[in-house]
Scaffold this active site. Structure first.
Site, PDB file in Angstrom:
ATOM      1  N   GLY A  20      43.442  33.164  45.293  1.00  0.00           N
ATOM      2  CA  GLY A  20      43.048  34.525  45.664  1.00  0.00           C
ATOM      3  C   GLY A  20      41.544  34.721  45.590  1.00  0.00           C
ATOM      4  CG  PHE A  21      38.355  38.430  46.129  1.00  0.00           C
ATOM      5  CD1 PHE A  21      37.097  37.888  46.383  1.00  0.00           C
ATOM      6  CD2 PHE A  21      38.440  39.679  45.502  1.00  0.00           C
ATOM      7  CE1 PHE A  21      35.943  38.574  46.005  1.00  0.00           C
ATOM      8  CE2 PHE A  21      37.290  40.356  45.131  1.00  0.00           C
ATOM      9  CZ  PHE A  21      36.045  39.806  45.376  1.00  0.00           C
ATOM     10  CG  ASN A  42      53.334  33.144  45.702  1.00  0.00           C
ATOM     11  OD1 ASN A  42      52.197  33.617  45.765  1.00  0.00           O
ATOM     12  ND2 ASN A  42      54.405  33.893  45.508  1.00  0.00           N
ATOM     13  CB  VAL A  67      53.487  32.253  38.234  1.00  0.00           C
ATOM     14  CG1 VAL A  67      52.564  31.080  38.429  1.00  0.00           C
ATOM     15  CG2 VAL A  67      52.856  33.536  38.757  1.00  0.00           C
ATOM     16  CE1 TYR A 159      47.643  45.227  40.972  1.00  0.00           C
ATOM     17  CE2 TYR A 159      46.489  47.285  40.544  1.00  0.00           C
ATOM     18  CZ  TYR A 159      46.479  45.901  40.651  1.00  0.00           C
ATOM     19  OH  TYR A 159      45.310  45.202  40.435  1.00  0.00           O
ATOM     20  CE1 TYR A 173      55.764  37.668  24.563  1.00  0.00           C
ATOM     21  CE2 TYR A 173      55.461  35.474  23.624  1.00  0.00           C
ATOM     22  CZ  TYR A 173      56.228  36.382  24.340  1.00  0.00           C
ATOM     23  OH  TYR A 173      57.464  36.006  24.806  1.00  0.00           O
ATOM     24  CB  THR A 189      35.771  43.111  41.820  1.00  0.00           C
ATOM     25  OG1 THR A 189      35.598  43.637  40.507  1.00  0.00           O
ATOM     26  CG2 THR A 189      34.914  41.876  41.979  1.00  0.00           C
ATOM     27  NE  ARG A 200      41.791  44.274  47.576  1.00  0.00           N
ATOM     28  CZ  ARG A 200      41.842  43.335  46.647  1.00  0.00           C
ATOM     29  NH1 ARG A 200      41.721  43.666  45.376  1.00  0.00           N
ATOM     30  NH2 ARG A 200      42.024  42.066  46.959  1.00  0.00           N
TER      31      ARG A 200
HETATM   32  P1  NAD Z   1      44.126  38.425  45.648  1.00  0.00           P
HETATM   33  O1  NAD Z   1      45.331  38.983  46.299  1.00  0.00           O
HETATM   34  O2  NAD Z   1      43.056  37.862  46.484  1.00  0.00           O
HETATM   35  O3  NAD Z   1      44.523  37.328  44.563  1.00  0.00           O
HETATM   36  C1  NAD Z   1      45.777  37.283  43.937  1.00  0.00           C
HETATM   37  C2  NAD Z   1      46.345  35.886  44.081  1.00  0.00           C
HETATM   38  O4  NAD Z   1      47.602  35.828  43.356  1.00  0.00           O
HETATM   39  C3  NAD Z   1      46.662  35.497  45.528  1.00  0.00           C
HETATM   40  O5  NAD Z   1      46.137  34.223  45.808  1.00  0.00           O
HETATM   41  C4  NAD Z   1      48.196  35.479  45.573  1.00  0.00           C
HETATM   42  O6  NAD Z   1      48.697  34.600  46.545  1.00  0.00           O
HETATM   43  C5  NAD Z   1      48.529  35.088  44.151  1.00  0.00           C
HETATM   44  N1  NAD Z   1      49.881  35.469  43.719  1.00  0.00           N
HETATM   45  C6  NAD Z   1      50.439  36.705  43.751  1.00  0.00           C
HETATM   46  N2  NAD Z   1      51.693  36.660  43.274  1.00  0.00           N
HETATM   47  C7  NAD Z   1      51.933  35.372  42.922  1.00  0.00           C
HETATM   48  C8  NAD Z   1      53.046  34.694  42.365  1.00  0.00           C
HETATM   49  N3  NAD Z   1      54.180  35.355  42.065  1.00  0.00           N
HETATM   50  N4  NAD Z   1      52.956  33.375  42.123  1.00  0.00           N
HETATM   51  C9  NAD Z   1      51.814  32.700  42.413  1.00  0.00           C
HETATM   52  N5  NAD Z   1      50.716  33.287  42.945  1.00  0.00           N
HETATM   53  C10 NAD Z   1      50.783  34.616  43.199  1.00  0.00           C
HETATM   54  O7  NAD Z   1      43.546  39.639  44.744  1.00  0.00           O
HETATM   55  P2  NAD Z   1      42.268  39.741  43.804  1.00  0.00           P
HETATM   56  O8  NAD Z   1      41.559  40.984  44.157  1.00  0.00           O
HETATM   57  O9  NAD Z   1      41.530  38.475  43.767  1.00  0.00           O
HETATM   58  O10 NAD Z   1      42.952  40.004  42.400  1.00  0.00           O
HETATM   59  C11 NAD Z   1      43.139  38.989  41.441  1.00  0.00           C
HETATM   60  C12 NAD Z   1      43.616  39.586  40.130  1.00  0.00           C
HETATM   61  O11 NAD Z   1      42.651  40.528  39.636  1.00  0.00           O
HETATM   62  C13 NAD Z   1      44.935  40.362  40.276  1.00  0.00           C
HETATM   63  O12 NAD Z   1      45.711  40.174  39.112  1.00  0.00           O
HETATM   64  C14 NAD Z   1      44.484  41.806  40.355  1.00  0.00           C
HETATM   65  O13 NAD Z   1      45.454  42.696  39.907  1.00  0.00           O
HETATM   66  C15 NAD Z   1      43.256  41.797  39.449  1.00  0.00           C
HETATM   67  N6  NAD Z   1      42.341  42.890  39.808  1.00  0.00           N
HETATM   68  C16 NAD Z   1      41.521  42.785  40.882  1.00  0.00           C
HETATM   69  C17 NAD Z   1      40.686  43.857  41.200  1.00  0.00           C
HETATM   70  C18 NAD Z   1      39.723  43.804  42.341  1.00  0.00           C
HETATM   71  O14 NAD Z   1      38.970  44.777  42.529  1.00  0.00           O
HETATM   72  N7  NAD Z   1      39.626  42.758  43.114  1.00  0.00           N
HETATM   73  C19 NAD Z   1      40.726  45.027  40.436  1.00  0.00           C
HETATM   74  C20 NAD Z   1      41.604  45.092  39.364  1.00  0.00           C
HETATM   75  C21 NAD Z   1      42.406  44.011  39.045  1.00  0.00           C
HETATM   76  N1  UDP Z   2      40.035  53.789  51.605  1.00  0.00           N
HETATM   77  C1  UDP Z   2      39.551  54.347  52.772  1.00  0.00           C
HETATM   78  N2  UDP Z   2      39.753  53.658  53.947  1.00  0.00           N
HETATM   79  C2  UDP Z   2      40.398  52.458  54.002  1.00  0.00           C
HETATM   80  C3  UDP Z   2      40.853  51.890  52.803  1.00  0.00           C
HETATM   81  C4  UDP Z   2      40.661  52.588  51.616  1.00  0.00           C
HETATM   82  O1  UDP Z   2      38.944  55.440  52.770  1.00  0.00           O
HETATM   83  O2  UDP Z   2      40.543  51.902  55.105  1.00  0.00           O
HETATM   84  C5  UDP Z   2      39.836  54.551  50.355  1.00  0.00           C
HETATM   85  C6  UDP Z   2      41.100  54.712  49.523  1.00  0.00           C
HETATM   86  O3  UDP Z   2      41.829  55.830  49.943  1.00  0.00           O
HETATM   87  C7  UDP Z   2      40.503  54.873  48.142  1.00  0.00           C
HETATM   88  C8  UDP Z   2      39.217  54.063  48.170  1.00  0.00           C
HETATM   89  O4  UDP Z   2      38.920  53.857  49.549  1.00  0.00           O
HETATM   90  O5  UDP Z   2      40.195  56.237  47.913  1.00  0.00           O
HETATM   91  C9  UDP Z   2      39.323  52.707  47.502  1.00  0.00           C
HETATM   92  O6  UDP Z   2      40.464  52.061  48.012  1.00  0.00           O
HETATM   93  P1  UDP Z   2      40.772  50.527  47.786  1.00  0.00           P
HETATM   94  O7  UDP Z   2      42.023  50.243  48.531  1.00  0.00           O
HETATM   95  O8  UDP Z   2      39.583  49.709  48.112  1.00  0.00           O
HETATM   96  O9  UDP Z   2      40.986  50.367  46.224  1.00  0.00           O
HETATM   97  P2  UDP Z   2      41.668  51.250  45.100  1.00  0.00           P
HETATM   98  O10 UDP Z   2      40.537  51.648  44.235  1.00  0.00           O
HETATM   99  O11 UDP Z   2      42.342  52.439  45.689  1.00  0.00           O
HETATM  100  O12 UDP Z   2      42.612  50.313  44.456  1.00  0.00           O
END
Ligand code: NAD
Ligand code: UDP
Length: 325
Positions: A20-21, A42, A67, A159, A173, A189, A200
């Site tokens: 993932g990202f 996955n 997982v 979520y 734990y 992020t 997003r």
């Molecule tokens: P992302 O979707 O790019 O990455 C998530 C990864 O998890 C993906 O590669 C996906 O294929 C994998 N995945 C999901 N379910 C799975 C499973 N059951 N088994 C194996 N792999 C699985 O999203 P991201 O933004 O990089 O987020 C990564 C983590 O950080 C997540 O847990 C997310 O909740 C958390 N997070 C991210 C942000 C953000 O702003 N990017 C904010 C808050 C929390």
């Molecule tokens: N949002 C928007 N246009 C889009 C996607 C999202 O205006 O095409 C808004 C969304 O309603 C929220 C904010 O941007 O108020 C941030 O959304 P994002 O999905 O990036 O992350 P969130 O903080 O909601 O998890």
């Protein structure tokens, strides 16, 4: 305050969601330190291309698995891990409607499987939590001591509540079994390796600006987020990993802006003439969000370094090479 590096060369680290990202950047950082990293994914929302550059690196191993079914029997997963970082989970609000059960399972069942494995290995367990734990916050900015304002059965609950369950399980734990844990609450992020169609705001706005399409702001666009470039987040997560802190600790920036401001800034930085268009707002969308970073600063010595213009420019550059007009 300086946290000494504890995890790196000679150690084995498991990162779930590694394709993932955010997690793929973590993989890079830890491989860069000389750790042997095993990523499990996955591909439900991640892509192989995020890890393609590591294909021939002897410090990196990839295992394709869900997982939520528990870790599979695979030679790469047989040895003891020094740290387990649970980052697997779809994370975009559009996923909340499309993958609700998958999100609940990876936040609950998978977390329990991985906590058991961490206990067995004597590994430090790092859990990726979220600012969504605060729901639509009534306290601003949000300190970790705030319990949040979450709709327990709305569309976002799959979520929010899965992550809150993960936090509860991780702390259970820690308290009852003495497991070494760290919980990071990640705030919005962005950066390279996000998918243009991820839903997003930032990737959507950048892809629309680059294609010359209208930029779709939800509602009035007065709702705010505080945006964090991925390099800053990864630095914060590594500080938490190396520390002995349990958390939860917020990680992000105080660069709070409205979504209207964000759309306009992206259009300017992308040199785009896309107009901003206003479309209906999602249900339970949080009104404002900004982390209180006091704990991250005082306990970890964390300080974000990348400003929004700089980070957005870097991200636009990455997207410009990939988005088709
Ligand atoms: P992302 O979707 O790019 O990455 C998530 C990864 O998890 C993906 O590669 C996906 O294929 C994998 N995945 C999901 N379910 C799975 C499973 N059951 N088994 C194996 N792999 C699985 O999203 P991201 O933004 O990089 O987020 C990564 C983590 O950080 C997540 O847990 C997310 O909740 C958390 N997070 C991210 C942000 C953000 O702003 N990017 C904010 C808050 C929390
Ligand atoms: N949002 C928007 N246009 C889009 C996607 C999202 O205006 O095409 C808004 C969304 O309603 C929220 C904010 O941007 O108020 C941030 O959304 P994002 O999905 O990036 O992350 P969130 O903080 O909601 O998890």
């Amino acid at each position: 305050m300086a946290i000494a590096q504890r995890y790196g060369e000679g150690q084995r680290i498991l990162i779930t969601g590694g394709a993932g990202f955010v997690p793929s950047h973590l993989v890079d950082a830890l491989v860069g330190r000389g750790a042997h990293v095993v990523a499990v994914d996955n591909f439900v929302t991640g892509t192989e291309s995020n890890l393609a550059h590591l294909a021939d690196n002897p410090l990196f191993t990839f295992v394709k698995a869900d997982v939520s079914d528990g870790l599979p029997h695979d030679p790469a997963l047989a040895g003891r891990f020094d740290a387990i970082m649970h980052f697997a989970s779809p994370a975009s609000p559009t996923d909340f409607e499309q993958l609700p059960i998958e999100i609940l399972r990876v936040g609950s069942v998978a977390t329990l499987h991985l906590l058991e494995r961490a206990l067995q290995d004597g590994a430090r367990f790092i859990m990726a939590s979220t600012s969504e734990a605060y729901g639509d916050p009534l306290v601003h900015p949000q300190p970790e001591s705030y319990w949040g304002n979450v709709n327990p059965n709305g569309v976002r609950s799959v979520y929010d509540e899965a992550k809150r369950f993960s936090e509860a399980a991780t702390m259970a734990y820690h308290r009852s079994r003495g497991l070494d844990v760290g919980i990071v609450r990640i705030f919005n992020t962005y950066g390279p390796r996000m998918r243009p169609d991820d839903g997003r705001a930032i990737p959507t706005f950048i892809a629309q600006a680059l294609r010359g399409e209208p930029i779709t702001v939800h509602g009035t666009g007065e709702q705010t987020r505080s945006i964090c470039y991925v390099d800053d987040l990864v630095r914060g997560i590594l500080l938490l990993l190396d520390s002995t802190q349990t958390g939860p600790i917020n990680c992000g920036t105080e660069h709070e802006m409205s979504m209207r401001q964000l759309a306009e800034t992206i259009a300017v930085l992308a040199g785009s003439s896309s107009p901003v268009t206003y479309v209906p707002r999602a249900v339970d969308d949080p009104e404002k969000r900004r982390p209180d970073l006091t704990l991250a600063r005082t306990l970890l010595g964390y300080e974000p370094q990348v400003g929004p213009e700089d980070g957005l420019r870097r991200t636009i550059r990455y997207f410009a090479e990939r988005v088709q007009n």
